[in-house]
Design an enzyme around this catalytic site. Structure first.
Site, PDB file in Angstrom:
ATOM      1  N   GLU A 181     -17.042  -9.697 -44.737  1.00  0.00           N
ATOM      2  CA  GLU A 181     -16.932 -10.755 -44.184  1.00  0.00           C
ATOM      3  C   GLU A 181     -16.884 -12.015 -45.068  1.00  0.00           C
ATOM      4  OE1 GLU A 181     -19.969 -10.185 -40.455  1.00  0.00           O
ATOM      5  OE2 GLU A 181     -20.929 -10.088 -42.216  1.00  0.00           O
ATOM      6  N   GLU A 209     -18.704  -1.567 -38.580  1.00  0.00           N
ATOM      7  CA  GLU A 209     -20.288  -1.843 -37.864  1.00  0.00           C
ATOM      8  C   GLU A 209     -20.110  -1.710 -36.444  1.00  0.00           C
ATOM      9  OE1 GLU A 209     -21.585  -5.291 -39.487  1.00  0.00           O
ATOM     10  OE2 GLU A 209     -21.114  -5.099 -41.494  1.00  0.00           O
TER      11      GLU A 209
END
Length: 952
Positions: free
Chosen positions: A414, A484
């Site tokens: 991220e 994820e």
């Protein structure tokens, strides 16, 4: 008195630091001396980076009045300041590379002597394995340099500075630095020296750095070994009769390394001055035919994301805690780990090599907070920061490059996109072409070798599997993983089985990694476990840090038990008509020779006969139909089923003989429906109505007791203490049903009595259950009959008005004055909900009311047992038609809903029992998708019954 203002410009310098040696492989020498500098250090905390001068680093400084802290450790977990939790928001103004003047700074001091046998020749290096977030180091008054990169190793040459005794090691650690902008991972901000500090002797002619290349040819069955070394030497692997010079290749027949068969060969690298032990695993990782292949076979990742965590010591983990993680993973059929979002302690990777886990090794990089300004000024797209990014990539790759378990290097997490990430990918590809590169944020796959996403919904995952997702031409030709998915926050995650079905259906889908392994609760004297906001933080993200498959004390959650079942390596399916069971080996590499199989024939949940089952050692992907023995000819009647288990045939490195690896159940005969013939008529007198063994209030029709057992508060119940996944995430859409339920008022339903009727052999109570301020409601009829000994309740529910949301639950709630032991026949032994019930095994179970509770860090709906045929509690036996969900607690749902911590829950005198006809699904909407529509509990007409009698 003069005060020398220290220079702290390095704190806000975007460079990785100065003075440290180039990165190299992590290893423990066989014969070079080392001194652990872990232990008690003197400590002084200052409020700012420049509050104190640096005279403390000089020999002779008196630190006698300083505090003490343990290294490895975090000072905020040792009584100095407080931890801070944010998910992605920086806890300081975003003005890179600047940080606040209020910058907690910890001065650490350690005085040490050299061992008496410390060699006089050669050099020495001082090694720091992890310091958050910026450190400056002195030895005997000499400034060695400073560094950033909290979860990465740094070494300094110190041989010329050492003396036999009284060595003074001083380390100044700043909580905030320019490096903090690169470390915005979803975790607690915890400053300190949290990994090992070690002094290493470097003999003349010692190994500096080396790279073990050990490939495997799946066609010939041969492995090729070459060890490149900065210092010439020889490589020996006695078991393979290998003895070659460094830099030379040798090819021999070997057993390959895989996560299922982690074959390691012990070897040694010998240079003129040192012997270095090697553990060699032969394997080849390639991107071929659009798939990730190891040793010629596509692999399916059944993984987890793992932050390093301990509820007392934070990210300072000892070897046994790391081993406990790996053993738990292996025992729950997990085969892969993504080291979110930084390289772990190197010893953890040794354990992955030894026990067998695929690893995505992730760089210590995340800049998630820049999303708040649409990624403006993001360091990964600013050339000034690129040296720091490359330094972090190099320190990861060079340290960990000799681990066969690592199949991917990950650029970080991220951090948006940018030139710095491209530079990292190019450097890694060039340095180590034997592995693949991963980064989730690169949706166009410019820099990566896999299409990776997080929290893609089921329907999108299926489109990706079908190749209908679009994207660039390169992306369409790449395999897909969910780095994820299935956010394991609180009760959940739901929908795991549905994801796994997709992963196994489409070749392009190569599995995923659950978020995440462990709840990051901090042990706390008042709260039990603390989470964000419990330390007075102005900015925090609450219990979003508690989203793991194991609780902070590493007890498995129901989510981990469910995941184990969903990803089990053997599928066991039955054909009741044919008397056979189909066994399928779902592993990628290993056959079934390491497993024994056992059967049990059960009637009404009790085992009547059991034995062993002969199953051939099926190769990966193979199936066989195995004949079951004949059922007992004169066995008892009732619901009958086979239960077949796959067990470890012998003790393994990670589990004892008999460990259950997989199981399946096959129903042979269905359960007879409980029946009560209405033969006792209700009688009214003295303000009471009696019906068989039951007593009711004559005015309200409320049940007061059954056979001497007091009952209170029996009525329709639709509310549950919302789960984290019910409440959803603040950025989610308008399908956050926990919010919608509260808006509608389902947590404060009102019950209107419309009538109490005695009609022949039945007592009928008519009510309307509805939320205040709304027109919708549930017309509810309770009809009671009895045969004199047993009582039957039939509940009919008819929705009224325009119901636009599903119900949380639908059933009845009642209170019992004294209840502890619980026995039931149905799903167990743990909790289950509509989309988390794969691991629920039908059988007879027993527990206590307290043991039925699931200790989520933030209290919420928990503890339901599914498919219950009957339950005995508090002197009553309750049978259901159809099977039902059962829950029992020593507090009300409302009290559970109001609690922020488990310590807020105080047991009362009443045990509250829920008998539910239906429950809404769980999903994982705390960050991912909500429950699939098939798991919705829609507001529709329903009828269900319970037969109640005294237990005996």
């Amino acid at each position: 008195m003069s005060f020398r203002t220290p220079s702290v410009d390095y704190v806000e310098d975007v460079s990785p630091g100065s003075g440290a040696l180039p990165p190299r492989a992590w290893y423990a020498s066989s014969d070079a001396k080392s001194v652990s500098l872990n232990g008690s250090w003197r400590f002084r905390l200052s409020a700012t980076a420049d509050a104190e001068d640096d005279t403390f680093a000089e020999p002779g400084f008196d630190a006698g009045d300083w505090a003490e802290v343990t290294v490895p450790g975090h000072w905020v977990l040792q009584g100095h300041g407080s931890p801070v939790y944010t998910n992605h928001l920086y806890p300081f103004p975003v003005d890179p590379p600047h940080v606040p003047t209020e910058n907690p700074t910890g001065d650490h001091l350690r005085v040490f002597d050299l061992p008496a046998d410390w060699p006089a020749d050669g050099g020495a290096v001082l090694r720091f394995d992890g310091v958050e977030s910026c450190a400056r180091v002195w030895l005997n008054g000499t400034d060695l340099g400073e560094f950033k990169g909290s979860r990465l190793p740094h070494e300094f040459a110190v041989g010329h500075l050492l003396k036999p005794s009284g060595n003074v090691l001083a380390v100044r650690v700043h909580q905030w630095s320019a490096g903090s902008y690169l470390e915005d991972q979803d975790q607690w901000w915890l400053p300190g020296i949290f990994r090992d500090v070690t002094l290493l002797h470097r003999p003349a002619g010692s190994a500096l750095d080396f790279f073990v290349h050990a490939s495997y040819d799946h066609v010939t069955g041969e492995g090729t070994l070459r060890v490149d070394s900065d210092v010439d030497g020889r490589v020996s692997v006695p078991e393979l009769d290998i003895d070659v010079a460094t830099g030379e290749s040798v090819t021999v027949a070997v057993e390959p390394w895989t996560a299922e068969t982690p074959r390691l060969y012990d070897g040694v690298l010998m240079t003129e001055g040192e012997r270095v032990p090697l553990r060699v695993g032969f394997r080849t990782v390639v991107l071929e035919d659009g798939l990730i292949k190891v040793n010629g076979k596509a692999v399916l990742f059944k993984g987890v994301n793992r932050h390093e965590w301990h509820p007392v010591t934070g990210r300072a983990l000892d070897l046994e805690t790391m081993r406990e993680d790996v053993l738990l993973m292996k025992r729950h059929n997990i085969n892969a780990v993504r080291t979110s979002h930084y390289p772990p302690h190197p010893a953890f990777l040794d354990l992955c090599d030894e026990y067998g886990l695929w690893v995505i090794d992730e760089c210590d990089l995340e800049t998630h907070g820049f999303t708040e300004q649409d990624w403006r000024d993001n360091p990964v797209d600013d050339d000034r920061w690129t040296p720091a990014l490359l330094d972090r990539a190099a320190r990861m790759v060079e340290r960990d490059k000799n681990h066969p378990s690592i199949v991917f290097w990950s650029l970080g997490n991220e951090a948006g996109t940018g030139r710095g990430l491209t530079a990292m990918a190019e450097w890694i590809h060039d340095r180590d072409p034997s592995r693949l590169v991963h980064y989730e944020g690169d949706w166009n796959c410019r820099d990566t070798d896999v299409y990776s996403r997080m929290y893609a919904f089921h329907d999108e995952v299926e489109k990706i599997g079908q190749g209908l997702d679009g994207g660039t031409h390169k992306r369409r030709e790449l395999p897909f993983i969910q780095c994820e998915y299935a956010h394991a926050m609180g009760n959940g995650p739901g929908g795991l089985a549905d994801y796994q079905e997709l992963f196994e259906k489409y070749e392009r889908l190569q599995g995923g990694f659950i978020w995440e392994w462990i709840d990051h609760g901090i042990q706390h004297p008042e709260f039990g476990y603390a989470y964000g906001g419990d330390f007075g933080e102005e900015l925090h993200d609450g219990n979003f840090v508690c989203d793991g498959l194991v609780f902070p004390d590493r007890r498995p959650s129901p989510g981990l038990v469910e995941y184990k079942k969903v990803i089990e390596p053997v599928r066991i399916e039955g054909d009741p008509a044919g008397g056979t069971v189909r066994i399928t080996n779902k592993q990628d590499f290993a056959d079934l020779s390491a497993l024994d199989f056992a059967w049990a024939y059960q009637v009404d949940g009790e085992t009547v006969e059991s034995g062993s089952l002969s199953v051939p050692p099926l190769a990966p992907g193979e199936s066989a139909d195995v004949k079951l023995p004949a059922p007992p000819a004169n066995g008892p009647g009732g619901e009958a089923q086979w239960t077949v288990r796959a067990l470890a045939a012998a003790d393994t490195a990670w589990a004892p003989k008999g460990h259950v690896v997989a199981w399946g159940q096959v129903t042979v005969a269905e359960r007879p429906v409980p029946c009560v013939t209405a033969s006792a008529a209700p009688a009214c007198g003295d303000g009471r109505i009696t019906l068989g063994p039951a007593v009711f209030d004559a005015r309200t029709g409320a049940l007061r007791g059954v056979g001497g057992v007091e009952v209170s508060g029996l009525r329709l119940d639709v509310w549950r203490a919302t789960t984290d996944n019910d409440d959803g995430a603040e950025w989610q859409s308008d399908t956050r049903y926990g919010v919608l339920w509260r808006t509608l008022g389902l947590h404060r339903m009102r019950h209107r009595l419309d009538g109490v009727e005695l009609d022949g052999d039945a007592l009928t109570v008519r009510t309307r259950v509805a939320p205040a301020a709304r027109e919708v409601g549930l017309a509810t009829v309770y009809r009671w009959v009895s045969d004199g000994d047993r009582l039957k309740l039939t509940v009919s529910v008819t929705p009224e008005g325009d119901w636009t949301v599903p119900l949380p639950r639908l059933g009845v709630r009642l209170g019992l004055p004294a209840a502890d032991e619980v026995r039931w026949y149905g799903g167990g032994p743990g909790e289950a909900y509509p989309d988390t019930r794969t691991a629920s095994m039908v059988g007879r179970w027993q527990s206590t009311v307290d043991e039925l509770q699931t200790p989520y860090v933030r209290p919420q709906e928990n503890g339901a047992r599914s498919d219950v045929r009957w339950v005995e509690i508090g002197g009553l036996r309750i049978e259901g038609d159809p099977a039902f969900w059962f829950t029992a607690r020593r507090w009300t749902t409302e009290q559970l809903d109001a609690a922020r911590h488990r310590t807020d829950l105080t047991p009362g005198d009443t045990v509250w029992v829920n008998l539910d006809h239906g429950q809404h699904g769980i999903g994982s909407q705390s960050c991912g998708p909500g429950p699939l529509p098939r798991y919705f509990l829609r507001a529709e007409p329903a009828e269900f019954s319970f037969v109640i009698s005294t237990a005996g």
